[in-house]
Design an enzyme around this catalytic site. Structure first.
Site, PDB file in Angstrom:
ATOM      1  N   PHE A  19      45.797  43.336  40.148  1.00 64.17           N
ATOM      2  CA  PHE A  19      46.427  43.252  41.470  1.00 64.17           C
ATOM      3  C   PHE A  19      47.384  42.075  41.461  1.00 64.17           C
ATOM      4  CE2 PHE A  19      47.070  42.014  45.823  1.00 64.17           C
ATOM      5  CZ  PHE A  19      47.237  43.235  46.465  1.00 64.17           C
ATOM      6  N   ASP A  75      48.627  35.406  36.213  1.00 68.38           N
ATOM      7  CA  ASP A  75      48.530  35.425  37.673  1.00 68.38           C
ATOM      8  C   ASP A  75      47.281  34.638  38.057  1.00 68.38           C
ATOM      9  OD1 ASP A  75      47.957  36.019  40.321  1.00 68.38           O
ATOM     10  OD2 ASP A  75      48.532  38.128  40.172  1.00 68.38           O
ATOM     11  N   LYS A 112      47.435  31.313  47.628  1.00 64.40           N
ATOM     12  CA  LYS A 112      46.107  31.271  48.260  1.00 64.40           C
ATOM     13  C   LYS A 112      45.582  29.852  48.434  1.00 64.40           C
ATOM     14  CE  LYS A 112      44.393  35.973  47.372  1.00 64.40           C
ATOM     15  NZ  LYS A 112      44.174  36.383  48.745  1.00 64.40           N
TER      16      LYS A 112
END
Length: 392
Positions: free
Chosen positions: A124, A215, A244
């Site tokens: 993702f 990532d 985040k």
């Protein structure tokens, strides 16, 4: 727009690892804004940083030098393998920047006219058109074709599959410019990267002149027990991304790279809000707090406590629980494929017991509390999970 399938509660305030809904009910928060609220809720350091920055200067654009941006970039470079940083507003934007940087490097340095980026199944990387294409999950891509060309998918942690793909692409005249992977697959079921796999990936990239992009949007900023997920794998990426937890809940993203692949020139890439004084001032306070309060040690200790407790529950319910896995404070409890239980069902029951959790697919329950979580709070969460299984 009704793009979210929401749970039937409305949260209005929080302190530390606890939140309260509009009916006054208290919950232990092991979602943390989906691995985002690094210091929990209403942390004094963040309150101070937000207040001071909004009272001085919050946004001016990147037409001018931003001291807070420079200070944050300096901290990130000094605490990672990177040499340069580009700031944006989200993980998707950070990954988009990484894709653009890899493509420009492919054109200008590798002389590849039609570069391919390899990503993993079950990955993702975001919701923009490029990052949703990079995401190796068809359910997120449905109805959004035509997707962005230039991506190829392989099985995560399977080095034979990667080597086969590299050879087949080369033999077919499609040159690979970069391999883009998560150090730990979050949305794909909380699946940690295999150390031997990633070391071989690094070797292949070096041998073939391919960029390695990691990532770190969900697993970075201390969540793994190390500041960066790649530190658990014994390698260094050429490019990696963060978001985040970087701002502790204030929107900010970053794409970081080593000097040799820093091919962006003025005008190549930009962001109106990226790296503004407000976001960078708060993010720097978060970074310095992680370091000053030695939160990485707490992440490792509490993570081990959580995994041990979940494994004890798994032993009590062997017909339903397949595995407990994770790093630090990003952990997954996998439900057996033949069990009638599902992760959304378990999340609903624990919510009724005062614990907030989040699924990572239909059969994995994800545990991502703030990095400040205490031993007592871990025990409280374990009790709520055990009650849920007992009731189901």
């Amino acid at each position: 727009m009704t793009t979210y399938a929401r749970y039937p509660i409305a949260l209005e305030r929080g302190t530390g690892c606890r939140v309260w809904d509009t009916d006054g009910r208290e919950y232990l928060d092991f979602v943390a804004g989906i691995a985002t609220c690094t210091l929990g809720h209403a942390h004094p350091v963040m309150v101070k940083a937000v207040t001071e920055q909004i009272q001085t200067l919050h946004h001016v654009s990147n037409l001018y030098y931003v001291p807070q941006q420079g200070a944050l970039a300096k901290w990130l470079v000094e605490h990672s393998c990177a040499d340069r940083v580009f700031f944006c507003n989200s993980g998707a934007e950070a990954n988009e920047g990484a894709i653009k940087l890899a493509r420009k490097y492919a054109h200008e340095v590798l002389n590849i006219a039609d570069p391919v980026i390899i990503t993993a199944h079950a990955s993702f990387h975001g919701r923009t058109l490029a990052t949703v294409t990079a995401t190796g999950q068809p359910k997120y891509q449905k109805s959004f074709s035509p997707l962005v060309p230039g991506f190829h998918y392989v099985t995560y942690n399977d080095i034979a599959a990667l080597e086969t793909a590299l050879d087949e692409l080369d033999n077919g005249g499609r040159r690979v410019a970069a391999i883009m992977l998560e150090a730990l697959q979050g949305e794909g079921g909380v699946r940690p990267g295999d150390r031997a796999y990633f070391q071989r990936v690094r070797q292949l990239c070096d041998e073939r002149g391919i960029l390695l992009i990691l990532d770190e949007v969900q697993v970075g900023m201390g969540r793994s027990g190390q500041l960066w997920g790649y530190e658990n794998l014994g390698i260094e990426p050429d490019i990696f991304t963060s978001a985040k937890g970087l701002g502790g809940g204030i929107p900010i993203g970053a794409m970081l790279c080593k000097s040799f692949c820093n091919v962006f020139q003025p005008g190549d890439h930009a962001s109106t809000f990226g790296g503004n004084p407000f976001a960078c001032g708060v993010a720097l306070a978060v970074c310095e707090t992680i370091e000053r309060e030695n939160l990485l040690a707490n992440v490792r200790d509490r993570g081990e406590q959580l995994r041990e407790g979940l494994r004890a529950i798994a032993q009590k319910y062997p017909n339903h629980i397949a595995e407990v896995r994770g790093w630090g404070l990003i952990n997954g409890l996998e439900i057996k494929a033949d069990s009638p239980l599902t992760s959304p069902e378990i999340v609903k029951v624990t919510m009724a017991n005062g614990l907030l959790l989040v699924p990572a697919g239909p059969k994995v329950v994800r545990f991502v509390p703030p990095l400040i979580v205490t031993a007592d709070e871990i025990n409280q969460a374990l009790s709520a999970v055990e009650q849920a299984f007992a009731s189901l």
